[in-house]
Design an enzyme around this catalytic site. Structure first.
Site, PDB file in Angstrom:
ATOM      1  N   ASP A 170       0.887  -1.163   0.000  1.00 31.15           N
ATOM      2  CA  ASP A 170       0.000   0.000   0.000  1.00 31.15           C
ATOM      3  C   ASP A 170       0.925   1.213   0.000  1.00 31.15           C
ATOM      4  O   ASP A 170       1.542   1.526   1.029  1.00 31.15           O
ATOM      5  CB  ASP A 170      -0.898  -0.004   1.236  1.00 31.15           C
ATOM      6  CG  ASP A 170      -1.879   1.174   1.258  1.00 31.15           C
ATOM      7  OD1 ASP A 170      -1.639   2.157   0.528  1.00 31.15           O
ATOM      8  OD2 ASP A 170      -2.858   1.117   2.006  1.00 31.15           O
ATOM      9  N   HIS A 171       1.044   1.864  -1.152  1.00 31.75           N
ATOM     10  CA  HIS A 171       2.068   2.907  -1.271  1.00 31.75           C
ATOM     11  C   HIS A 171       1.853   4.053  -0.289  1.00 31.75           C
ATOM     12  O   HIS A 171       2.784   4.795   0.032  1.00 31.75           O
ATOM     13  CB  HIS A 171       2.138   3.435  -2.711  1.00 31.75           C
ATOM     14  CG  HIS A 171       1.007   4.325  -3.097  1.00 31.75           C
ATOM     15  ND1 HIS A 171      -0.186   3.854  -3.611  1.00 31.75           N
ATOM     16  CD2 HIS A 171       0.872   5.672  -3.040  1.00 31.75           C
ATOM     17  CE1 HIS A 171      -0.996   4.865  -3.860  1.00 31.75           C
ATOM     18  NE2 HIS A 171      -0.374   5.976  -3.525  1.00 31.75           N
ATOM     19  N   HIS A 233      -6.154   2.534   1.774  1.00 27.97           N
ATOM     20  CA  HIS A 233      -5.485   3.766   2.206  1.00 27.97           C
ATOM     21  C   HIS A 233      -6.119   4.367   3.461  1.00 27.97           C
ATOM     22  O   HIS A 233      -5.437   4.623   4.460  1.00 27.97           O
ATOM     23  CB  HIS A 233      -5.508   4.815   1.100  1.00 27.97           C
ATOM     24  CG  HIS A 233      -4.812   4.400  -0.154  1.00 27.97           C
ATOM     25  ND1 HIS A 233      -3.800   3.465  -0.179  1.00 27.97           N
ATOM     26  CD2 HIS A 233      -4.962   4.797  -1.445  1.00 27.97           C
ATOM     27  CE1 HIS A 233      -3.366   3.305  -1.415  1.00 27.97           C
ATOM     28  NE2 HIS A 233      -4.057   4.103  -2.195  1.00 27.97           N
TER      29      HIS A 233
END
Length: 482
Positions: A170-171, A233
């Protein structure tokens, strides 16, 4: 750092060209990719190595503006390309040949492909014995469409790799600002005594974008804002804000505490979905002073699509620390500003000694901005200069980028190096993913059950008016719209 082989499936795709390969080039410039390391792009296209290098060069130039003439040739030496099709097992032989004789070297298989191909790729990796003890596999989101499909993917990937070898990326967790969020909470004694019910009135988490779906219309229409942003996110940001202090910075200690938050989230089911969630879809409007099309006019989007491009919801955590404290989450495309922020509003003082003449006494507020700037702002009340006691909100601001005066790492730069090092802290564990889907799935089911079609909102606005009603019922307003 020891030498490693990185095999990038989807090596000609948008993510690889726009983010991953430029990130690897920057780590090369920083001296973090040791001699003997190799980068192998894998895709279905029948390209020569020279043609692939040309694609990578163009992408790196677009990202960086210019290339270091003394360093670029050494980076090119690391680059290789092979054509393979996940649906054709016979095409993986060349990959096995490329990796042969280097079993002791760390291998990173980065699956920058559609999730539907994960099983086929991992099946071939397992069949050919390419998953050595020193191997890791990186999975890009979305990991499934719901809990059932996510479990299938995890089972298929788990047949070739152990859980300690699986990096669900999950960047957002790789962003410098998110790292600072953990430092703010667990590296300072100032806020922890205030970080609970009775001291905090409510929390807002906003991830707003000004862009539309751009060229991702077909993909996005199968996903929507709830799956694309909230399930990963926003829930991860909520976890970091709400988690108990872990015993250490060990990967599992951190992830154990995040899992507790996800399991404590009060389910939103049945009719409660209509009261606690809002879904929207942007219509034609303006962005950046220019007219833009509505979602239904975007390329690849069906004219009768019911996919949401905006979600707002009220989340509640049933725990001793957070009982009675609402968490408001919102995200959307084609909104008024590009901003990612967490706003913590504290309770009022128990008794104000100042009369009405002191003016409006707004609550203290902590704003943690993740983008476009990495900053922390604490709003307090101070006396306004002059005669009389008049109070005015004053911001105590910390610009983290200006304070440290160093170039920040891109999220993928940090996460790729963490994979090579074997650091799982910033990656989702399987039980975390399952818990997130268990909370998200009933919301989707409630929308379908009650035929909650998306509410239209004009591009360039802050979303449907219903989102303001949602938070307004509790006597609050969205930060930035107050």
């Amino acid at each position: 750092m020891q030498p490693f082989d990185l095999v990038l499936f989807g090596g000609t795709g948008d993510l690889a060209m726009r983010k991953l390969l430029p990130a690897l080039y920057r780590r090369h410039l920083a001296g973090q990719i040791p001699p003997g390391s190799r980068l192998l792009g894998v895709a279905r296209g029948d390209l020569s190595r020279e043609a692939y290098v040309a694609l990578v060069e163009a992408s790196c130039r677009a990202s960086e503006g210019s290339l270091d003439a003394t360093q670029w040739p050494a980076f090119v030496e690391r680059l290789h390309y092979l054509s393979a099709d996940a649906l054709r097992p016979d095409s993986f032989g060349a990959i096995a040949g490329f990796l042969a004789g280097r079993d002791e070297v760390t291998r990173v298989f980065f699956l920058s492909t559609a999730p539907a191909l994960f099983a086929g790729i991992c099946s071939q990796i397992g069949r050919l014995g390419l998953a050595t003890p020193a191997s890791r596999v990186v999975l890009e989101k979305p990991l499934g469409q719901d809990l059932a499909t996510a479990e299938i993917i995890n089972q298929q990937v788990g047949a070739a790799f152990g859980e300690h070898q699986i990096y669900r990326i999950d960047h957002y967790l790789g962003k410098e600002a998110v790292q600072n969020l953990m430092a703010l909470r667990f590296g300072n004694a100032l806020f922890e005594p205030l970080w609970a019910r009775g001291r905090i009135r409510h929390v807002q988490i906003t991830v707003a974008e000004t862009i539309g779906v751009e060229t991702r219309g077909s993909f996005y229409d199968q996903t929507g804002a709830l799956r694309d942003m909230v399930q990963n996110h926003l829930l991860q940001l909520l976890c970091i804000i709400a988690m108990e202090p872990p015993a250490s910075s060990d990967a599992d200690a951190m992830r154990d505490e995040k899992l507790k938050v996800l399991r404590a989230l009060r389910p939103i089911t049945g009719a409660a979905v209509l009261a606690k969630t809002v879904r929207g879809q942007y219509r034609a409007g303006a962005s950046g002073g220019k007219p833009v099309s509505g979602y239904l006019e975007e390329t690849g989007v069906p004219v009768d699509s019911g996919t949401e491009t905006f979600v707002a919801l009220k989340a509640e955590i049933d725990s001793w620390r957070w009982a009675g404290v609402p968490f408001y989450l919102r995200t959307g495309k084609r909104l008024q500003e590009k901003v990612s922020e967490i706003v913590v509003t504290f309770e009022d003082v128990p008794h104000s000694i100042f009369g009405p003449s002191a003016g409006v006494q707004s609550p203290n507020r902590l704003r943690i901005c993740l983008q476009p700037c990495d900053s922390i702002t604490l709003t307090i009340l101070a006396k306004s200069p002059g005669d009389g006691m008049r109070l005015k909100p004053v911001d105590l601001s910390l610009d983290l980028a200006a304070s440290f005066k160093t170039q920040q790492l891109d999220a993928y730069e940090r996460l790729l190096m963490d994979v090579v090092k074997g650091n799982l802290t910033l990656f989702m564990r399987r039980d975390e993913l399952d818990a997130a889907w268990r909370w998200i799935d009933p919301i989707r089911e409630g929308w379908a059950q009650h035929d909650a079609s998306p509410k239209g909102y004009t591009a360039g606005s802050w979303g449907p008016a219903a989102s303001s009603v949602l938070i307004g019922r509790d006597g609050f307003g969205w930060h930035g719209e107050l």
